[in-house]
Design a protein around this motif. Structure first.
Motif, short mmCIF file in Angstrom:
data_model
loop_
_atom_site.label_atom_id
_atom_site.label_comp_id
_atom_site.label_asym_id
_atom_site.label_seq_id
_atom_site.Cartn_x
_atom_site.Cartn_y
_atom_site.Cartn_z
N HIS A 22 0.85 -1.19 0.00
CA HIS A 22 0.00 0.00 0.00
C HIS A 22 0.88 1.24 0.00
N GLU A 23 0.28 2.35 -0.32
CA GLU A 23 0.98 3.63 -0.30
C GLU A 23 0.34 4.53 0.74
N ALA A 24 1.12 5.45 1.25
CA ALA A 24 0.60 6.41 2.22
C ALA A 24 -0.55 7.19 1.58
N GLY A 25 -1.62 7.32 2.31
CA GLY A 25 -2.78 8.04 1.82
C GLY A 25 -3.86 7.15 1.23
N ASP A 26 -3.58 5.87 1.01
CA ASP A 26 -4.59 4.94 0.52
C ASP A 26 -5.54 4.58 1.66
N PRO A 27 -6.83 4.37 1.36
CA PRO A 27 -7.77 3.99 2.43
C PRO A 27 -7.47 2.58 2.95
N ILE A 28 -7.45 2.42 4.24
CA ILE A 28 -7.21 1.11 4.86
C ILE A 28 -8.37 0.17 4.55
N MET A 29 -9.60 0.68 4.58
CA MET A 29 -10.78 -0.14 4.32
C MET A 29 -10.72 -0.77 2.92
N ARG A 30 -10.18 -0.05 1.95
CA ARG A 30 -10.10 -0.58 0.58
C ARG A 30 -9.19 -1.80 0.51
N ASP A 31 -8.14 -1.82 1.31
CA ASP A 31 -7.20 -2.95 1.30
C ASP A 31 -7.67 -4.11 2.16
N LYS A 32 -8.31 -3.81 3.29
CA LYS A 32 -8.71 -4.88 4.21
C LYS A 32 -10.09 -5.45 3.91
N HIS A 33 -11.02 -4.62 3.46
CA HIS A 33 -12.39 -5.04 3.16
C HIS A 33 -12.83 -4.42 1.83
N PRO A 34 -12.33 -4.94 0.70
CA PRO A 34 -12.61 -4.28 -0.59
C PRO A 34 -14.09 -4.22 -0.95
N GLN A 35 -14.87 -5.28 -0.68
CA GLN A 35 -16.30 -5.23 -1.01
C GLN A 35 -17.02 -4.16 -0.20
N ARG A 36 -16.74 -4.12 1.09
CA ARG A 36 -17.36 -3.11 1.94
C ARG A 36 -16.97 -1.71 1.51
N TYR A 37 -15.72 -1.54 1.13
CA TYR A 37 -15.25 -0.23 0.69
C TYR A 37 -16.05 0.25 -0.52
N TRP A 38 -16.23 -0.62 -1.52
CA TRP A 38 -16.91 -0.20 -2.74
C TRP A 38 -18.41 0.00 -2.50
N VAL A 39 -19.01 -0.79 -1.63
CA VAL A 39 -20.42 -0.56 -1.29
C VAL A 39 -20.54 0.76 -0.52
N PHE A 40 -19.62 1.01 0.39
CA PHE A 40 -19.61 2.26 1.14
C PHE A 40 -19.48 3.45 0.20
N MET A 41 -18.54 3.38 -0.72
CA MET A 41 -18.32 4.50 -1.65
C MET A 41 -19.52 4.67 -2.58
N ALA A 42 -20.09 3.56 -3.07
CA ALA A 42 -21.26 3.66 -3.94
C ALA A 42 -22.44 4.30 -3.19
N ALA A 43 -22.64 3.91 -1.93
CA ALA A 43 -23.72 4.49 -1.14
C ALA A 43 -23.47 5.98 -0.90
N SER A 44 -22.23 6.33 -0.65
CA SER A 44 -21.89 7.73 -0.44
C SER A 44 -22.14 8.54 -1.72
N TRP A 45 -21.74 8.02 -2.85
CA TRP A 45 -21.97 8.72 -4.13
C TRP A 45 -23.45 8.82 -4.44
N MET A 46 -24.21 7.73 -4.21
CA MET A 46 -25.65 7.77 -4.46
C MET A 46 -26.33 8.81 -3.58
N GLY A 47 -25.95 8.84 -2.31
CA GLY A 47 -26.53 9.84 -1.41
C GLY A 47 -26.20 11.25 -1.83
N PHE A 48 -24.96 11.47 -2.25
CA PHE A 48 -24.54 12.79 -2.70
C PHE A 48 -25.31 13.21 -3.95
N LEU A 49 -25.37 12.33 -4.94
CA LEU A 49 -26.07 12.66 -6.19
C LEU A 49 -27.57 12.85 -5.97
N ALA A 50 -28.18 11.99 -5.15
CA ALA A 50 -29.62 12.13 -4.90
C ALA A 50 -29.94 13.41 -4.15
N SER A 51 -29.10 13.78 -3.17
CA SER A 51 -29.36 15.01 -2.44
C SER A 51 -29.11 16.24 -3.32
#
Length: 187
Positions: free
Chosen positions: A78-107
């Motif tokens: 990994h490199e400094a500045g990379d999200p830890i969640m993306r490396d340790k729990h990749p599925q959760r990371y992408w669901v989290f990011m997709a939910a965050s983007w959906m919430g942002f776009l919908a609002s």
């Protein structure tokens, strides 16, 4: 010299101006639709949801790597500045990011819809509210990392359907639906 208006045909004191109906704020709905929310209230809610989802996208749960680690066969690089969640729990990371983007776009869609004066009870405003709010719920659930990812998505879908029903259904029908699912008692 003081003139009491008798000579000029004016009445003293002058009568109050005729009552002119005051314009209602845009998007205001009757008290039986969507709990009587007006556009200004929903604009504040949409702005808060936009702010929260933007912040969630910028600060991923678990934080960021502070150091750079080269591939050595024992640990994942990994490199400094990379999200830890993306490396340790990749599925959760992408669901989290997709939910965050959906919430942002919908609002953002809700904000723009209200700014162009779409009615509060329009399908676009209601749907964007349900998606934005339920996406906040999903980001919270996914960030806890205690359940299976499929259960998290099912909880999100149930939340969207519940919000959609509560926003779209008339109050008398809403009461019957709640009584059916929650209480199921005869009065």
């Amino acid at each position: 010299m003081w003139n009491n208006g008798a000579m000029s045909g004016q009445v003293y004191p002058p009568p109050p101006p005729a009552m002119v109906p005051q314009p209602q704020p845009h998007g205001q709905v009757a008290a039986n639709n969507w709990a009587g929310n007006d556009a200004n209230t929903l604009l504040v809610v949409a702005t808060l949801i936009t702010t929260l989802t933007y912040q969630l996208g910028c600060s991923v749960p678990g934080g960021y790597w502070q150091d750079t680690l080269a591939a050595d066969g024992k640990q994942k690089p990994h490199e400094a500045g990379d999200p830890i969640m993306r490396d340790k729990h990749p599925q959760r990371y992408w669901v989290f990011m997709a939910a965050s983007w959906m919430g942002f776009l919908a609002s953002m869609m809700m904000t723009l819809s209200l700014l162009v004066r779409l009615p509060v009870d329009s399908r676009q405003v209601r749907w964007s509210f349900a998606v934005a709010y339920s996406s906040l719920v999903l980001t919270f659930i996914v960030s806890q990392a205690k359940t299976h990812i499929s259960i998290d998505i099912v909880i999100w879908l149930v939340t969207v359907v519940f919000l959609w029903l509560m926003i779209s259904v008339r109050p008398d029908h809403r009461e019957r639906i709640l009584r059916f699912f929650c209480c199921n008692r005869e009065k």
